[in-house]
Write a protein that holds these residues in place. Structure first.
Motif, PDB file in Angstrom:
ATOM      1  N   THR A  44       0.853  -1.191   0.000  1.00 28.16           N
ATOM      2  CA  THR A  44       0.000   0.000   0.000  1.00 28.16           C
ATOM      3  C   THR A  44       0.887   1.239   0.000  1.00 28.16           C
ATOM      4  O   THR A  44       1.790   1.360   0.823  1.00 28.16           O
ATOM      5  CB  THR A  44      -0.917   0.016   1.236  1.00 28.16           C
ATOM      6  OG1 THR A  44      -1.764  -1.131   1.196  1.00 28.16           O
ATOM      7  CG2 THR A  44      -1.772   1.268   1.265  1.00 28.16           C
ATOM      8  N   PHE A  45       0.621   2.137  -0.959  1.00 26.32           N
ATOM      9  CA  PHE A  45       1.318   3.408  -1.058  1.00 26.32           C
ATOM     10  C   PHE A  45       0.299   4.456  -1.489  1.00 26.32           C
ATOM     11  O   PHE A  45      -0.410   4.231  -2.463  1.00 26.32           O
ATOM     12  CB  PHE A  45       2.447   3.323  -2.084  1.00 26.32           C
ATOM     13  CG  PHE A  45       3.161   4.632  -2.283  1.00 26.32           C
ATOM     14  CD1 PHE A  45       4.155   5.016  -1.413  1.00 26.32           C
ATOM     15  CD2 PHE A  45       2.810   5.483  -3.326  1.00 26.32           C
ATOM     16  CE1 PHE A  45       4.809   6.227  -1.579  1.00 26.32           C
ATOM     17  CE2 PHE A  45       3.452   6.687  -3.492  1.00 26.32           C
ATOM     18  CZ  PHE A  45       4.459   7.062  -2.624  1.00 26.32           C
ATOM     19  N   PRO A  46       0.150   5.540  -0.817  1.00 27.50           N
ATOM     20  CA  PRO A  46       0.856   5.943   0.387  1.00 27.50           C
ATOM     21  C   PRO A  46       0.174   5.399   1.652  1.00 27.50           C
ATOM     22  O   PRO A  46      -1.043   5.387   1.752  1.00 27.50           O
ATOM     23  CB  PRO A  46       0.754   7.460   0.361  1.00 27.50           C
ATOM     24  CG  PRO A  46      -0.534   7.746  -0.369  1.00 27.50           C
ATOM     25  CD  PRO A  46      -0.708   6.613  -1.351  1.00 27.50           C
ATOM     26  N   ALA A  47       0.974   4.951   2.567  1.00 23.52           N
ATOM     27  CA  ALA A  47       0.526   4.534   3.896  1.00 23.52           C
ATOM     28  C   ALA A  47       1.026   5.599   4.859  1.00 23.52           C
ATOM     29  O   ALA A  47       2.211   5.646   5.195  1.00 23.52           O
ATOM     30  CB  ALA A  47       1.088   3.171   4.246  1.00 23.52           C
ATOM     31  N   LEU A  48       0.151   6.470   5.267  1.00 20.36           N
ATOM     32  CA  LEU A  48       0.549   7.659   6.023  1.00 20.36           C
ATOM     33  C   LEU A  48       1.155   7.353   7.382  1.00 20.36           C
ATOM     34  O   LEU A  48       1.844   8.194   7.949  1.00 20.36           O
ATOM     35  CB  LEU A  48      -0.648   8.595   6.174  1.00 20.36           C
ATOM     36  CG  LEU A  48      -1.243   9.081   4.846  1.00 20.36           C
ATOM     37  CD1 LEU A  48      -2.441   9.982   5.095  1.00 20.36           C
ATOM     38  CD2 LEU A  48      -0.204   9.775   3.994  1.00 20.36           C
ATOM     39  N   SER A  49       0.950   6.150   7.905  1.00 20.23           N
ATOM     40  CA  SER A  49       1.512   5.806   9.213  1.00 20.23           C
ATOM     41  C   SER A  49       2.980   5.384   9.119  1.00 20.23           C
ATOM     42  O   SER A  49       3.621   5.142  10.136  1.00 20.23           O
ATOM     43  CB  SER A  49       0.688   4.702   9.876  1.00 20.23           C
ATOM     44  OG  SER A  49       0.702   3.537   9.075  1.00 20.23           O
TER      45      SER A  49
END
Length: 188
Positions: A44-49
């Motif tokens: 997954t991109f973007p994964a803000l965490s």
């Protein structure tokens, strides 16, 4: 009084700069933001965490065939508790398990790139914060999509399903040309 306020402000600004710089969080838990569990590996991109905005689930377990009426039916067929769940009379990968095994990652060129040393040369992600038991390696995780044949930091626990993929992504390999075609299509 003014010097105390100034000193406090400078201390806060310095601390913000030191903590604001990402030091690497490979292995930290992350969420893909999806409500349905994937059928296999997932990036997954973007994964803000995540510092490098990449969240990976690197396993590819074999989902038990056959009907089910409870999660126990899936566990008994697979011989693994909690990995699969029964949904609509069919076994599938459990979303809870996927989230438990999903970890922050980053692109890399060597295994050394997957070492998260902080400024004081100590791991930025403690052992109890990660679901990975055996460290990380730099390897190919996908043969399709945005990260086709790109090397990412992946937990060594998941590598048994990835051995052949990296070889097939080398020049002359089965997936190498497909990944180049995908890159050209996305760029053009």
């Amino acid at each position: 009084m003014k010097s105390s306020l100034f000193a406090s402000a400078m201390l806060f600004a310095g601390a913000s700069l030191l903590t604001g710089c990402p030091q690497g969080d490979v292995g930290a838990p992350c969420n893909h933001g999806s409500v349905e569990p994937p059928s296999s590996k997932l990036v997954t991109f973007p994964a803000l965490s995540c510092s490098d905005l990449l969240c990976v689930y690197g396993e590819e377990p074999t989902v038990p065939n056959g009907g089910c009426s409870t999660n126990d039916d899936c566990d008994n067929m697979a011989g693994e508790v909690g990995v699969f769940e029964c949904a609509n009379s069919t076994c599938r990968l459990s979303l809870d398990y996927v989230l438990e095994r999903s970890m922050c990652s980053k692109t890399c060129t060597s295994d050394a790139d997957c070492n998260n040393s902080s400024l004081n040369n100590r791991p930025a992600v403690d052992d109890e914060e990660t679901a990975c038991e055996s460290g990380f390696s730099c390897t190919v995780l996908q043969r399709l999509g945005q990260f086709c044949c790109q090397k990412l930091c992946v937990c060594n626990d998941d590598l048994n399903s990835l051995e052949n993929l990296e070889e097939q992504c080398q020049p002359g390999g089965e997936f190498y040309e497909d990944c180049l075609d995908d890159e050209m299509t996305e760029a053009g």
